[in-house]
Design a protein around this motif. Structure first.
Motif, PDB file in Angstrom:
ATOM      1  N   VAL A   1     -92.184 -22.510 -90.956  1.00 63.40           N
ATOM      2  CA  VAL A   1     -91.517 -23.561 -91.600  1.00 63.40           C
ATOM      3  C   VAL A   1     -90.577 -23.047 -92.105  1.00 63.40           C
ATOM      4  N   ILE A   2     -89.852 -21.689 -91.117  1.00 56.71           N
ATOM      5  CA  ILE A   2     -88.790 -21.165 -90.667  1.00 56.71           C
ATOM      6  C   ILE A   2     -87.056 -22.319 -89.307  1.00 56.71           C
ATOM      7  N   ALA A   3     -88.104 -22.830 -88.882  1.00 58.78           N
ATOM      8  CA  ALA A   3     -87.504 -23.852 -87.577  1.00 58.78           C
ATOM      9  C   ALA A   3     -87.468 -24.941 -87.893  1.00 58.78           C
ATOM     10  N   PRO A   4     -87.117 -25.617 -88.911  1.00 58.37           N
ATOM     11  CA  PRO A   4     -86.405 -26.811 -89.608  1.00 58.37           C
ATOM     12  C   PRO A   4     -85.836 -26.241 -90.373  1.00 58.37           C
TER      13      PRO A   4
ATOM     14  N   GLY B   1     -78.993 -26.066 -90.009  1.00 58.75           N
ATOM     15  CA  GLY B   1     -78.236 -25.018 -90.000  1.00 58.75           C
ATOM     16  C   GLY B   1     -78.192 -24.314 -91.467  1.00 58.75           C
ATOM     17  N   ILE B   2     -79.302 -23.975 -92.163  1.00 59.92           N
ATOM     18  CA  ILE B   2     -79.246 -23.495 -92.915  1.00 59.92           C
ATOM     19  C   ILE B   2     -79.372 -21.791 -92.846  1.00 59.92           C
ATOM     20  N   VAL B   3     -80.399 -21.746 -92.054  1.00 61.54           N
ATOM     21  CA  VAL B   3     -80.324 -20.358 -91.189  1.00 61.54           C
ATOM     22  C   VAL B   3     -79.881 -20.167 -89.977  1.00 61.54           C
ATOM     23  N   LYS B   4     -79.516 -19.222 -89.843  1.00 60.75           N
ATOM     24  CA  LYS B   4     -78.980 -18.618 -88.168  1.00 60.75           C
ATOM     25  C   LYS B   4     -80.160 -17.479 -87.423  1.00 60.75           C
ATOM     26  N   GLU B   5     -80.452 -18.091 -86.624  1.00 60.16           N
ATOM     27  CA  GLU B   5     -80.815 -17.099 -86.230  1.00 60.16           C
ATOM     28  C   GLU B   5     -80.720 -16.544 -85.183  1.00 60.16           C
TER      29      GLU B   5
ATOM     30  N   GLN C   1     -87.413 -10.311 -76.878  1.00 60.47           N
ATOM     31  CA  GLN C   1     -88.446 -10.959 -78.315  1.00 60.47           C
ATOM     32  C   GLN C   1     -88.340 -10.817 -79.653  1.00 60.47           C
ATOM     33  N   ILE C   2     -87.457  -9.754 -80.188  1.00 60.83           N
ATOM     34  CA  ILE C   2     -87.500 -10.305 -81.600  1.00 60.83           C
ATOM     35  C   ILE C   2     -85.432 -10.611 -82.045  1.00 60.83           C
ATOM     36  N   ARG C   3     -85.883 -11.849 -82.782  1.00 60.12           N
ATOM     37  CA  ARG C   3     -85.084 -12.558 -83.259  1.00 60.12           C
ATOM     38  C   ARG C   3     -85.119 -11.845 -85.200  1.00 60.12           C
ATOM     39  N   THR C   4     -84.004 -12.310 -85.291  1.00 59.82           N
ATOM     40  CA  THR C   4     -83.212 -12.052 -86.658  1.00 59.82           C
ATOM     41  C   THR C   4     -82.840 -13.310 -87.345  1.00 59.82           C
ATOM     42  N   PHE C   5     -82.947 -13.595 -89.030  1.00 59.63           N
ATOM     43  CA  PHE C   5     -82.376 -14.672 -89.426  1.00 59.63           C
ATOM     44  C   PHE C   5     -81.969 -14.176 -90.552  1.00 59.63           C
ATOM     45  N   SER C   6     -81.261 -15.236 -90.902  1.00 61.63           N
ATOM     46  CA  SER C   6     -80.335 -15.473 -91.924  1.00 61.63           C
ATOM     47  C   SER C   6     -79.480 -16.574 -92.865  1.00 61.63           C
ATOM     48  N   LEU C   7     -78.923 -16.509 -94.015  1.00 60.88           N
ATOM     49  CA  LEU C   7     -78.664 -17.953 -94.444  1.00 60.88           C
ATOM     50  C   LEU C   7     -76.984 -17.474 -93.887  1.00 60.88           C
TER      51      LEU C   7
END
Length: 93
Positions: free
Chosen positions: A47-50, A55-59, A65-71
């Motif tokens: 669900v984070i992919a869309p 562009g609402i969330v930055k990856e 192997q590690i990814r971080t996410f933020s608005l």
């Protein structure tokens, strides 16, 4: 149940988005979101992919192997979502 869930229903994507909004100044990991929301790691990834695509969330990759996410606070769309979320919370019971 909050106002947003009353209007749009409780979905995994809404749960993830609300989690990111509540930590709007922070970066987090898929596993951190999963732990805080009670969703499975695979559900969060799905669900984070869309949210990333719009562009609402930055990856941001962190290592191989590690990814971080933020608005994505630079996105006008994110700002509209936050404004809507903050305004609608005024109607909470």
């Amino acid at each position: 149940m909050d106002v947003l869930e009353k209007i749009f229903g409780k979905t995994a994507q809404m749960t993830v988005l609300k989690n990111l909004i509540s930590h709007r100044e922070d970066s987090t990991y898929l596993s951190g979101i999963a732990e805080e929301t009670g969703l499975s790691h695979s559900s969060v990834a799905r669900v984070i992919a869309p949210l990333v695509e719009t562009g609402i969330v930055k990856e941001k990759p962190l290592g191989k192997q590690i990814r971080t996410f933020s608005l994505n606070m630079d996105s006008e769309l994110t700002q509209l979502v936050l404004e809507f979320y903050d305004r609608i919370q005024e109607f909470a019971d």
